[in-house]
Design a protein around this motif. Structure first.
Motif, PDB file in Angstrom:
ATOM      1  N   MET A   1       1.626  -4.018  -2.305  1.00  0.00           N
ATOM      2  CA  MET A   1       0.451  -3.237  -1.987  1.00  0.00           C
ATOM      3  C   MET A   1      -0.271  -3.843  -0.784  1.00  0.00           C
ATOM      4  N   LYS A   2      -0.663  -3.002   0.115  1.00  0.00           N
ATOM      5  CA  LYS A   2      -1.372  -3.473   1.302  1.00  0.00           C
ATOM      6  C   LYS A   2      -2.835  -3.708   0.941  1.00  0.00           C
ATOM      7  N   ARG A   3      -3.325  -4.878   1.323  1.00  0.00           N
ATOM      8  CA  ARG A   3      -4.695  -5.284   1.023  1.00  0.00           C
ATOM      9  C   ARG A   3      -5.641  -4.683   2.055  1.00  0.00           C
ATOM     10  N   ASN A   4      -6.811  -4.220   1.605  1.00  0.00           N
ATOM     11  CA  ASN A   4      -7.837  -3.720   2.510  1.00  0.00           C
ATOM     12  C   ASN A   4      -8.211  -4.826   3.493  1.00  0.00           C
ATOM     13  N   LYS A   5      -8.382  -4.458   4.755  1.00  0.00           N
ATOM     14  CA  LYS A   5      -8.650  -5.436   5.817  1.00  0.00           C
ATOM     15  C   LYS A   5      -9.871  -6.300   5.526  1.00  0.00           C
ATOM     16  N   ASN A   6     -10.806  -5.789   4.758  1.00  0.00           N
ATOM     17  CA  ASN A   6     -12.032  -6.520   4.472  1.00  0.00           C
ATOM     18  C   ASN A   6     -11.862  -7.598   3.402  1.00  0.00           C
ATOM     19  N   LEU A   7     -10.740  -7.602   2.725  1.00  0.00           N
ATOM     20  CA  LEU A   7     -10.450  -8.602   1.695  1.00  0.00           C
ATOM     21  C   LEU A   7      -9.345  -9.572   2.108  1.00  0.00           C
ATOM     22  N   ILE A   8      -8.792  -9.379   3.283  1.00  0.00           N
ATOM     23  CA  ILE A   8      -7.636 -10.180   3.706  1.00  0.00           C
ATOM     24  C   ILE A   8      -7.945 -11.675   3.759  1.00  0.00           C
ATOM     25  N   GLU A   9      -9.089 -12.052   4.302  1.00  0.00           N
ATOM     26  CA  GLU A   9      -9.406 -13.493   4.396  1.00  0.00           C
ATOM     27  C   GLU A   9      -9.484 -14.128   3.015  1.00  0.00           C
ATOM     28  N   LEU A  10     -10.048 -13.421   2.060  1.00  0.00           N
ATOM     29  CA  LEU A  10     -10.125 -13.964   0.709  1.00  0.00           C
ATOM     30  C   LEU A  10      -8.737 -14.050   0.080  1.00  0.00           C
ATOM     31  N   SER A  11      -7.876 -13.085   0.371  1.00  0.00           N
ATOM     32  CA  SER A  11      -6.494 -13.152  -0.121  1.00  0.00           C
ATOM     33  C   SER A  11      -5.758 -14.337   0.491  1.00  0.00           C
ATOM     34  N   ARG A  12      -6.024 -14.612   1.749  1.00  0.00           N
ATOM     35  CA  ARG A  12      -5.397 -15.781   2.383  1.00  0.00           C
ATOM     36  C   ARG A  12      -5.863 -17.069   1.707  1.00  0.00           C
ATOM     37  N   ASP A  13      -7.137 -17.120   1.347  1.00  0.00           N
ATOM     38  CA  ASP A  13      -7.643 -18.273   0.604  1.00  0.00           C
ATOM     39  C   ASP A  13      -6.876 -18.454  -0.706  1.00  0.00           C
ATOM     40  N   HIS A  14      -6.510 -17.353  -1.320  1.00  0.00           N
ATOM     41  CA  HIS A  14      -5.803 -17.436  -2.600  1.00  0.00           C
ATOM     42  C   HIS A  14      -4.477 -18.185  -2.460  1.00  0.00           C
ATOM     43  N   HIS A  15      -3.867 -18.061  -1.310  1.00  0.00           N
ATOM     44  CA  HIS A  15      -2.621 -18.804  -1.076  1.00  0.00           C
ATOM     45  C   HIS A  15      -2.875 -20.305  -1.211  1.00  0.00           C
ATOM     46  N   HIS A  16      -3.970 -20.787  -0.646  1.00  0.00           N
ATOM     47  CA  HIS A  16      -4.306 -22.210  -0.739  1.00  0.00           C
ATOM     48  C   HIS A  16      -4.625 -22.604  -2.180  1.00  0.00           C
ATOM     49  N   GLY A  17      -5.240 -21.700  -2.923  1.00  0.00           N
ATOM     50  CA  GLY A  17      -5.513 -21.969  -4.333  1.00  0.00           C
ATOM     51  C   GLY A  17      -4.240 -22.102  -5.139  1.00  0.00           C
ATOM     52  N   LEU A  18      -3.269 -21.241  -4.855  1.00  0.00           N
ATOM     53  CA  LEU A  18      -1.974 -21.355  -5.536  1.00  0.00           C
ATOM     54  C   LEU A  18      -1.289 -22.660  -5.153  1.00  0.00           C
ATOM     55  N   LEU A  19      -1.434 -23.060  -3.895  1.00  0.00           N
ATOM     56  CA  LEU A  19      -0.872 -24.344  -3.470  1.00  0.00           C
ATOM     57  C   LEU A  19      -1.527 -25.518  -4.187  1.00  0.00           C
ATOM     58  N   LEU A  20      -2.811 -25.393  -4.497  1.00  0.00           N
ATOM     59  CA  LEU A  20      -3.477 -26.451  -5.253  1.00  0.00           C
ATOM     60  C   LEU A  20      -2.756 -26.687  -6.574  1.00  0.00           C
ATOM     61  N   GLY A  21      -2.487 -25.618  -7.294  1.00  0.00           N
ATOM     62  CA  GLY A  21      -1.755 -25.751  -8.560  1.00  0.00           C
ATOM     63  C   GLY A  21      -0.397 -26.382  -8.364  1.00  0.00           C
ATOM     64  N   TRP A  22       0.302 -25.942  -7.330  1.00  0.00           N
ATOM     65  CA  TRP A  22       1.620 -26.501  -7.047  1.00  0.00           C
ATOM     66  C   TRP A  22       1.518 -27.984  -6.716  1.00  0.00           C
TER      67      TRP A  22
END
Length: 152
Positions: A1-22
């Motif tokens: 699903m394509k993310r709304n442009k206004n939420l993209i930066e927060l979605s990118r942050d989520h990648h770092h959060g997942l990396l924290l767990g890893w």
């Protein structure tokens, strides 16, 4: 699903959060001390996680009614994660694993449920306004922890 442009930066942050767990799990596999992992968690929380939570709470969730179930769940999970981080024991790897799992589950919830709900519920004008609020304060995370224990 394509993310709304206004939420993209927060979605990118989520990648770092997942990396924290890893990184927590990788550190435990590599026998990194629980104290060092707790130090990293505190560092990451101060630099990225808590500011991210504050952005979501102050720039995104404000568009949902105070009794909205998605809003209440997000705030409840943020609070639970904050409490764990603020009370991290220096020698309990089980708490670190619990934290890693909680963060991963929370991010999955936001990406699979909260953000699609926001995209469907808010008007284009509200989404754009929210995006402007995020753009005014958002600072992308760049890893700066001096001990890259996960890469050794």
């Amino acid at each position: 699903m394509k993310r709304n442009k206004n939420l993209i930066e927060l979605s990118r942050d989520h990648h770092h959060g997942l990396l924290l767990g890893w990184k927590i799990k990788e550190g435990l596999k590599r026998n990194v001390s629980v104290g060092e992992l707790a130090n990293y968690v505190s560092h990451f929380a101060g630099e990225a996680l808590i500011p991210h939570f504050e952005e979501e709470e102050n720039q995104v969730l404000i568009y949902l009614d105070s009794d909205d179930e998605y809003r209440k769940r997000t705030i409840r999970e943020h609070s639970e994660i904050r409490d764990l981080i603020n009370n991290l024991p220096e020698n309990d790897k089980d708490i670190l694993l619990k934290l890693a799992d909680l963060i991963e589950a929370h991010i999955r919830f936001e990406e699979r449920e909260l953000f699609p709900y926001i995209e469907k519920t808010l008007s284009v004008q509200q989404l754009d306004e929210m995006g402007e609020l995020i753009a005014d304060i958002h600072q992308p995370y760049s890893e700066s922890y001096p001990n890259e224990f996960w890469a050794k």
